[in-house]
Design a protein around this motif. Structure first.
Motif, mmCIF file in Angstrom:
data_model
loop_
_atom_site.group_PDB
_atom_site.id
_atom_site.type_symbol
_atom_site.label_atom_id
_atom_site.label_comp_id
_atom_site.label_asym_id
_atom_site.label_seq_id
_atom_site.Cartn_x
_atom_site.Cartn_y
_atom_site.Cartn_z
ATOM 1 N N SER A 1 -9.729 2.003 -4.335
ATOM 2 C CA SER A 1 -10.485 1.148 -3.425
ATOM 3 C C SER A 1 -11.263 1.927 -2.367
ATOM 4 O O SER A 1 -12.141 1.366 -1.712
ATOM 5 C CB SER A 1 -9.532 0.154 -2.736
ATOM 6 O OG SER A 1 -8.395 0.815 -2.220
ATOM 7 N N MET B 1 -3.113 -0.374 2.767
ATOM 8 C CA MET B 1 -4.071 0.493 2.073
ATOM 9 C C MET B 1 -3.585 1.930 2.182
ATOM 10 O O MET B 1 -3.134 2.368 3.244
ATOM 11 C CB MET B 1 -5.469 0.377 2.687
ATOM 12 C CG MET B 1 -6.490 1.323 2.067
ATOM 13 S SD MET B 1 -8.151 1.085 2.727
ATOM 14 C CE MET B 1 -8.591 -0.469 1.948
ATOM 15 N N LYS C 1 -1.015 -5.872 -1.939
ATOM 16 C CA LYS C 1 -0.692 -7.076 -1.170
ATOM 17 C C LYS C 1 0.600 -7.675 -1.693
ATOM 18 O O LYS C 1 0.735 -7.919 -2.894
ATOM 19 C CB LYS C 1 -1.828 -8.103 -1.279
ATOM 20 C CG LYS C 1 -3.121 -7.706 -0.589
ATOM 21 C CD LYS C 1 -4.118 -8.856 -0.577
ATOM 22 C CE LYS C 1 -3.633 -9.983 0.325
ATOM 23 N NZ LYS C 1 -4.643 -11.074 0.421
ATOM 24 N N ASN D 1 -3.840 7.757 -8.920
ATOM 25 C CA ASN D 1 -5.300 7.673 -8.888
ATOM 26 C C ASN D 1 -5.957 8.963 -8.387
ATOM 27 O O ASN D 1 -7.175 9.098 -8.442
ATOM 28 C CB ASN D 1 -5.708 6.489 -7.990
ATOM 29 C CG ASN D 1 -7.205 6.313 -7.885
ATOM 30 O OD1 ASN D 1 -7.775 6.452 -6.808
ATOM 31 N ND2 ASN D 1 -7.855 6.010 -8.995
ATOM 32 N N VAL E 1 -0.597 -8.174 -5.579
ATOM 33 C CA VAL E 1 -1.949 -7.817 -6.012
ATOM 34 C C VAL E 1 -2.142 -6.325 -5.752
ATOM 35 O O VAL E 1 -1.857 -5.836 -4.655
ATOM 36 C CB VAL E 1 -3.026 -8.623 -5.253
ATOM 37 C CG1 VAL E 1 -4.430 -8.170 -5.679
ATOM 38 C CG2 VAL E 1 -2.853 -10.113 -5.496
ATOM 39 N N LEU E 2 -2.612 -5.594 -6.769
ATOM 40 C CA LEU E 2 -2.810 -4.142 -6.647
ATOM 41 C C LEU E 2 -4.238 -3.790 -7.040
ATOM 42 O O LEU E 2 -4.707 -4.171 -8.111
ATOM 43 C CB LEU E 2 -1.823 -3.393 -7.543
ATOM 44 C CG LEU E 2 -1.964 -1.862 -7.597
ATOM 45 C CD1 LEU E 2 -1.734 -1.257 -6.219
ATOM 46 C CD2 LEU E 2 -0.995 -1.271 -8.602
ATOM 47 N N ASN E 3 -4.910 -3.063 -6.152
ATOM 48 C CA ASN E 3 -6.267 -2.584 -6.409
ATOM 49 C C ASN E 3 -6.247 -1.066 -6.307
ATOM 50 O O ASN E 3 -5.864 -0.517 -5.271
ATOM 51 C CB ASN E 3 -7.234 -3.189 -5.382
ATOM 52 C CG ASN E 3 -8.687 -2.871 -5.698
ATOM 53 O OD1 ASN E 3 -9.000 -1.836 -6.285
ATOM 54 N ND2 ASN E 3 -9.583 -3.759 -5.312
ATOM 55 N N ILE E 4 -6.654 -0.380 -7.361
ATOM 56 C CA ILE E 4 -6.619 1.086 -7.397
ATOM 57 C C ILE E 4 -8.027 1.649 -7.245
ATOM 58 O O ILE E 4 -8.989 1.112 -7.788
ATOM 59 C CB ILE E 4 -5.985 1.579 -8.710
ATOM 60 C CG1 ILE E 4 -4.539 1.081 -8.813
ATOM 61 C CG2 ILE E 4 -6.012 3.096 -8.803
ATOM 62 C CD1 ILE E 4 -3.861 1.417 -10.119
ATOM 63 N N THR F 1 -0.397 -6.571 3.667
ATOM 64 C CA THR F 1 -1.439 -5.775 3.011
ATOM 65 C C THR F 1 -1.398 -4.339 3.511
ATOM 66 O O THR F 1 -1.396 -4.099 4.724
ATOM 67 C CB THR F 1 -2.832 -6.360 3.288
ATOM 68 O OG1 THR F 1 -2.846 -7.749 2.952
ATOM 69 C CG2 THR F 1 -3.899 -5.643 2.481
ATOM 70 N N SER G 1 -5.405 3.258 -2.964
ATOM 71 C CA SER G 1 -4.937 1.987 -3.515
ATOM 72 C C SER G 1 -4.841 0.965 -2.399
ATOM 73 O O SER G 1 -4.777 1.306 -1.212
ATOM 74 C CB SER G 1 -3.561 2.152 -4.175
ATOM 75 O OG SER G 1 -2.576 2.435 -3.192
ATOM 76 N N LEU G 2 -4.824 -0.306 -2.793
ATOM 77 C CA LEU G 2 -4.638 -1.411 -1.867
ATOM 78 C C LEU G 2 -3.612 -2.352 -2.488
ATOM 79 O O LEU G 2 -3.753 -2.767 -3.637
ATOM 80 C CB LEU G 2 -5.953 -2.155 -1.629
ATOM 81 C CG LEU G 2 -5.884 -3.382 -0.712
ATOM 82 C CD1 LEU G 2 -5.646 -2.945 0.728
ATOM 83 C CD2 LEU G 2 -7.177 -4.201 -0.803
#
Length: 252
Positions: A41, A59, A52, A162, A36-39, A57, A49-50
């Motif tokens: 954040s 950050m 998992k 980002n 799972v990638l969150n840009i 996990t 980015s975050l």
């Protein structure tokens, strides 16, 4: 009964699975955990980015500041990576100064940036010999369940992509530094390093994306970094024996 066997003889427990080319969590030897990638954040950072990998996990946040370049490298800025492994992410780590694993990881990340040239220091120059950007890259492990290396590399690359920096100009007359926050420029990313970490079991079984339990039982751990499908670097924390793959190839 299986739980007691795993607790009493963990290595033999894993060996029974690996001999059938499967792992206790159901994955095949070459199968990664769900990612799972969150840009973006962290809103207060220039880039973030975050990531998992299963339960692991990480950050990554990038903060930029202005500085004078080195005299011997007047057209190069600076990138300062730091990996934090705190007791909050795992009981394996102690409070206080960065431990050996965190220091090794920080050095590894610096080598990935240098060898892959994903971000070139010349791009961080504003005025040669006078003013450059310094990028502080902080990678914080929030939950450690193995293979933090691959997680850090992916989080780093996502945070770089980002990152946006304000336009900075130096007034020729007053030499005052003028930062224009309304004119943002994306950080140029020249390459996309990809990291794959292998655990080695009994010197003859190789599998990817190890969990923390698999790392503790492995003979060694090996990380291969590639750029555009070409070998960039190989990282071997500790002793890794020669491994013969099923295809007949060898990794040293």
């Amino acid at each position: 009964m299986a739980v007691d066997y795993k607790t009493a003889q963990p290595k033999e427990y894993y060996r029974k699975f690996l001999e059938k080319e499967v792992r206790p969590d159901g994955r095949e030897l070459a199968e990664f955990r769900p990612t799972v990638l969150n840009i973006g954040s962290v809103s207060t950072a220039e880039g973030s980015s975050l990531i998992k990998f299963g339960n692991t996990t990480v950050m990554c946040g990038i903060k930029a500041e202005l500085a004078n370049p080195k005299t011997e490298e007047p057209q190069k800025g600076f990138i300062v990576p730091n990996v934090e492994l705190s007791p909050l992410c795992s009981p394996h780590f102690r409070p206080g100064p960065p431990g050996e694993q965190a220091q090794v990881m920080s050095h590894f990340m610096a080598e990935v940036i240098k060898n892959s040239k994903c971000v070139q220091l010349e791009d961080l120059c504003i005025v040669p010999g006078k003013l450059v950007w310094v990028l502080h890259v902080d990678m914080i492990c929030l939950n450690y369940d193995g293979n933090v290396t691959d997680a850090c590399v992916l989080a780093l690359l996502a945070a770089f992509k980002n990152t946006v920096l304000p336009t900075v100009e130096v007034n020729d007359e007053t030499q005052a530094i003028e930062t224009k926050l309304d004119k943002l420029q994306p950080l140029r990313v020249h390459s996309h390093p990809a990291s794959t970490t292998f655990a080695i079991f009994d010197d003859n079984i190789l599998f990817v994306d190890p969990t923390v339990d698999e790392e503790s039982l492995a003979t060694g751990v090996l990380t291969v970094v590639t750029v555009d499908d070409k070998l960039c670097m190989v990282h071997k924390p500790g002793k890794v024996h020669q491994v013969r793959l099923h295809t007949g190839h060898r990794i040293y």
